[in-house]
Design a protein around this motif. Structure first.
Motif, PDB file in Angstrom:
ATOM      1  N   GLY A 129       0.785  -1.227   0.000  1.00  0.00           N
ATOM      2  CA  GLY A 129       0.000   0.000   0.000  1.00  0.00           C
ATOM      3  C   GLY A 129       0.814   1.272   0.000  1.00  0.00           C
ATOM      4  O   GLY A 129       0.244   2.358   0.050  1.00  0.00           O
ATOM      5  N   THR A 130       2.131   1.173  -0.006  1.00  0.00           N
ATOM      6  CA  THR A 130       2.952   2.381  -0.006  1.00  0.00           C
ATOM      7  C   THR A 130       3.199   2.834  -1.431  1.00  0.00           C
ATOM      8  O   THR A 130       3.135   2.051  -2.379  1.00  0.00           O
ATOM      9  N   GLU A 131       3.494   4.138  -1.574  1.00  0.00           N
ATOM     10  CA  GLU A 131       3.785   4.712  -2.878  1.00  0.00           C
ATOM     11  C   GLU A 131       5.294   4.842  -3.047  1.00  0.00           C
ATOM     12  O   GLU A 131       6.049   4.920  -2.074  1.00  0.00           O
ATOM     13  N   GLY A 132       5.730   4.899  -4.299  1.00  0.00           N
ATOM     14  CA  GLY A 132       7.153   4.866  -4.567  1.00  0.00           C
ATOM     15  C   GLY A 132       7.892   6.139  -4.239  1.00  0.00           C
ATOM     16  O   GLY A 132       8.990   6.106  -3.697  1.00  0.00           O
ATOM     17  N   THR A 133       7.316   7.308  -4.511  1.00  0.00           N
ATOM     18  CA  THR A 133       7.988   8.586  -4.282  1.00  0.00           C
ATOM     19  C   THR A 133       7.046   9.528  -3.547  1.00  0.00           C
ATOM     20  O   THR A 133       5.848   9.261  -3.396  1.00  0.00           O
ATOM     21  N   SER A 134       7.612  10.651  -3.079  1.00  0.00           N
ATOM     22  CA  SER A 134       6.792  11.640  -2.386  1.00  0.00           C
ATOM     23  C   SER A 134       5.746  12.237  -3.317  1.00  0.00           C
ATOM     24  O   SER A 134       4.633  12.568  -2.880  1.00  0.00           O
ATOM     25  N   TRP A 135       6.102  12.384  -4.602  1.00  0.00           N
ATOM     26  CA  TRP A 135       5.115  12.878  -5.563  1.00  0.00           C
ATOM     27  C   TRP A 135       3.926  11.928  -5.654  1.00  0.00           C
ATOM     28  O   TRP A 135       2.768  12.350  -5.600  1.00  0.00           O
ATOM     29  N   GLU A 136       4.219  10.658  -5.809  1.00  0.00           N
ATOM     30  CA  GLU A 136       3.141   9.676  -5.942  1.00  0.00           C
ATOM     31  C   GLU A 136       2.324   9.574  -4.665  1.00  0.00           C
ATOM     32  O   GLU A 136       1.099   9.448  -4.710  1.00  0.00           O
ATOM     33  N   LEU A 137       3.016   9.649  -3.515  1.00  0.00           N
ATOM     34  CA  LEU A 137       2.309   9.542  -2.241  1.00  0.00           C
ATOM     35  C   LEU A 137       1.374  10.740  -2.041  1.00  0.00           C
ATOM     36  O   LEU A 137       0.202  10.568  -1.683  1.00  0.00           O
ATOM     37  N   SER A 138       1.870  11.949  -2.278  1.00  0.00           N
ATOM     38  CA  SER A 138       1.030  13.137  -2.074  1.00  0.00           C
ATOM     39  C   SER A 138      -0.132  13.166  -3.065  1.00  0.00           C
ATOM     40  O   SER A 138      -1.263  13.529  -2.694  1.00  0.00           O
ATOM     41  N   SER A 139       0.110  12.781  -4.300  1.00  0.00           N
ATOM     42  CA  SER A 139      -0.975  12.772  -5.291  1.00  0.00           C
ATOM     43  C   SER A 139      -2.029  11.729  -4.934  1.00  0.00           C
ATOM     44  O   SER A 139      -3.241  11.977  -5.055  1.00  0.00           O
ATOM     45  N   ALA A 140      -1.592  10.541  -4.503  1.00  0.00           N
ATOM     46  CA  ALA A 140      -2.535   9.487  -4.137  1.00  0.00           C
ATOM     47  C   ALA A 140      -3.356   9.892  -2.915  1.00  0.00           C
ATOM     48  O   ALA A 140      -4.558   9.612  -2.836  1.00  0.00           O
ATOM     49  N   ARG A 141      -2.731  10.553  -1.950  1.00  0.00           N
ATOM     50  CA  ARG A 141      -3.473  10.993  -0.767  1.00  0.00           C
ATOM     51  C   ARG A 141      -4.511  12.055  -1.123  1.00  0.00           C
ATOM     52  O   ARG A 141      -5.636  12.032  -0.617  1.00  0.00           O
ATOM     53  N   ALA A 142      -4.137  13.018  -1.976  1.00  0.00           N
ATOM     54  CA  ALA A 142      -5.090  14.044  -2.387  1.00  0.00           C
ATOM     55  C   ALA A 142      -6.289  13.424  -3.100  1.00  0.00           C
ATOM     56  O   ALA A 142      -7.447  13.803  -2.867  1.00  0.00           O
ATOM     57  N   THR A 143      -6.023  12.427  -3.945  1.00  0.00           N
ATOM     58  CA  THR A 143      -7.106  11.747  -4.647  1.00  0.00           C
ATOM     59  C   THR A 143      -7.996  10.980  -3.680  1.00  0.00           C
ATOM     60  O   THR A 143      -9.230  10.966  -3.820  1.00  0.00           O
ATOM     61  N   ALA A 144      -7.397  10.343  -2.675  1.00  0.00           N
ATOM     62  CA  ALA A 144      -8.178   9.593  -1.686  1.00  0.00           C
ATOM     63  C   ALA A 144      -9.088  10.533  -0.894  1.00  0.00           C
ATOM     64  O   ALA A 144     -10.248  10.191  -0.595  1.00  0.00           O
ATOM     65  N   VAL A 145      -8.601  11.729  -0.554  1.00  0.00           N
ATOM     66  CA  VAL A 145      -9.422  12.687   0.184  1.00  0.00           C
ATOM     67  C   VAL A 145     -10.593  13.159  -0.683  1.00  0.00           C
ATOM     68  O   VAL A 145     -11.730  13.278  -0.214  1.00  0.00           O
ATOM     69  N   VAL A 146     -10.327  13.417  -1.969  1.00  0.00           N
ATOM     70  CA  VAL A 146     -11.398  13.848  -2.869  1.00  0.00           C
ATOM     71  C   VAL A 146     -12.462  12.769  -2.974  1.00  0.00           C
ATOM     72  O   VAL A 146     -13.671  13.052  -2.943  1.00  0.00           O
ATOM     73  N   ARG A 147     -12.048  11.516  -3.090  1.00  0.00           N
ATOM     74  CA  ARG A 147     -13.025  10.427  -3.174  1.00  0.00           C
ATOM     75  C   ARG A 147     -13.878  10.347  -1.923  1.00  0.00           C
ATOM     76  O   ARG A 147     -15.087  10.093  -1.988  1.00  0.00           O
ATOM     77  N   ALA A 148     -13.264  10.593  -0.766  1.00  0.00           N
ATOM     78  CA  ALA A 148     -14.028  10.566   0.478  1.00  0.00           C
ATOM     79  C   ALA A 148     -15.028  11.711   0.542  1.00  0.00           C
ATOM     80  O   ALA A 148     -16.151  11.550   1.046  1.00  0.00           O
ATOM     81  N   LEU A 149     -14.665  12.878   0.019  1.00  0.00           N
ATOM     82  CA  LEU A 149     -15.566  14.021   0.042  1.00  0.00           C
ATOM     83  C   LEU A 149     -16.731  13.854  -0.935  1.00  0.00           C
ATOM     84  O   LEU A 149     -17.760  14.516  -0.794  1.00  0.00           O
ATOM     85  N   LEU A 150     -16.559  12.989  -1.933  1.00  0.00           N
ATOM     86  CA  LEU A 150     -17.649  12.715  -2.863  1.00  0.00           C
ATOM     87  C   LEU A 150     -18.714  11.818  -2.241  1.00  0.00           C
ATOM     88  O   LEU A 150     -19.860  11.802  -2.711  1.00  0.00           O
ATOM     89  N   GLU A 151     -18.333  11.080  -1.197  1.00  0.00           N
ATOM     90  CA  GLU A 151     -19.255  10.133  -0.577  1.00  0.00           C
ATOM     91  C   GLU A 151     -20.026  10.818   0.548  1.00  0.00           C
ATOM     92  O   GLU A 151     -19.793  11.960   0.902  1.00  0.00           O
ATOM     93  N   ARG A 152     -20.965  10.081   1.113  1.00  0.00           N
ATOM     94  CA  ARG A 152     -21.717  10.571   2.265  1.00  0.00           C
ATOM     95  C   ARG A 152     -20.791  10.643   3.472  1.00  0.00           C
ATOM     96  O   ARG A 152     -19.852   9.854   3.579  1.00  0.00           O
ATOM     97  N   PRO A 153     -21.049  11.556   4.415  1.00  0.00           N
ATOM     98  CA  PRO A 153     -22.158  12.525   4.454  1.00  0.00           C
ATOM     99  C   PRO A 153     -21.856  13.843   3.740  1.00  0.00           C
ATOM    100  O   PRO A 153     -22.734  14.706   3.680  1.00  0.00           O
ATOM    101  N   ALA A 154     -20.630  14.013   3.229  1.00  0.00           N
ATOM    102  CA  ALA A 154     -20.285  15.293   2.608  1.00  0.00           C
ATOM    103  C   ALA A 154     -21.032  15.484   1.291  1.00  0.00           C
ATOM    104  O   ALA A 154     -21.741  16.471   1.081  1.00  0.00           O
TER     105      ALA A 154
END
Length: 293
Positions: free
Chosen positions: A191-216
């Protein structure tokens, strides 16, 4: 004596025609001279009148040009006045909208302070309202993710649901999600990402996906995600505490930009196409053919 008088009379009669002729000539010359002077005066008067007429026409043309110039100037001033009034009205409308948006963001800030009271006290969350046109909430890495991981923890999903519900209630605002890491390489593992770029981009995408779901349930057009890796630190990376501070996710609430006019035209609903008109039945002889006997 008689003869002398007769001779004198004859001489007078002989000169009388010549005298009459001379008088006629003198009268003719005088009349011609007077006529010539009258004609000359008439010609001069006519020329003067023509000159006055030409000057009057030139003056009329000049006045017409001046009138047209004044009309154009008045029209231009009227347009400027209309444009200035419309501009003032638009600026006043923008000011009212900005004030209303500021009130919404201030209300959201107070709600977030109440919901993040413990995280703010522990140093795992930060609120920044220094920019008058935006509100930013920052969440520490340990509040959302495991070290080096891009999958949200159960607590992270819960926190984002509470925060997202507040952000979603602020109408007319976009939410920009920016993820930050530090300069140290992440540990390899599931589950880890290879570089800091990949890790930060994957985390930002995960947060966006969570905000698309309920209750937000924030509308997707209001969301954006970006990963900055370690290149936008909040504090100098000279201690473990500072590196922990830099590993964060920032959610910035700011007014949505207006789309271009061309795009607005395409977004306007178009009327449904008109139904084709039904053709009238053709008149003519019956298509049935009579058979031969």
């Amino acid at each position: 004596m008689e003869e002398a008088r007769s001779a004198t009379d004859r001489r007078r009669r002989a000169w009388l025609p010549w005298a009459l002729l001379a008088g006629v000539v003198v009268l003719a010359l005088g009349g011609g001279l007077m006529a010539s002077r009258s004609i000359s005066a008439l010609v001069e008067h006519t020329a003067h009148l023509e000159q006055v007429a030409l000057e009057s026409e030139a003056r009329v043309a000049e006045l017409q040009l001046l009138r047209a110039s004044m009309e154009r100037r008045l029209k231009h001033l009227d347009q400027r006045q209309t444009g200035t009034s419309a501009q003032r009205e638009a600026e006043a409308r923008k000011a009212r909208e900005a004030d209303a948006q500021l009130v919404q963001r201030e209300a959201a800030r107070k709600k977030l302070e109440a919901k993040l009271k413990d995280a703010l006290a522990q140093g795992d969350a930060w609120l920044d309202a220094s920019r008058p046109e935006a509100l930013r909430v920052e969440l520490s890495e340990r509040l959302l993710f495991e070290p080096g991981q891009s999958t949200l923890t159960a607590r992270g999903v819960e926190e984002l649901g509470r925060i997202g519900a507040v952000l979603a209630s602020v109408e007319g605002h976009a939410v920009q999600v920016a993820s930050h890491t530090d300069e140290l390489p992440t540990a390899a593992g599931p589950g880890t990402e290879g570089t800091s770029w990949e890790l930060s981009s994957a985390r930002a995408t995960a947060v966006v996906r969570a905000l698309l779901e309920r209750p937000a349930r924030i509308a997707p057009q209001r969301l954006s995600a970006v990963g900055h890796a370690s290149f936008r630190p909040e504090v100098p990376t000279d201690s473990p505490q500072n590196r922990q501070r830099n590993r964060r996710v920032a959610l910035t609430l700011e007014p949505m930009p207006l789309p271009p006019a061309a795009l607005l035209a395409t977004l306007e609903p178009t009327p449904p196409p008109l139904a084709p008109a039904k053709s009238a039945p053709a008149s003519g002889k019956s298509s049935k053919k009579s058979g031969r006997r």
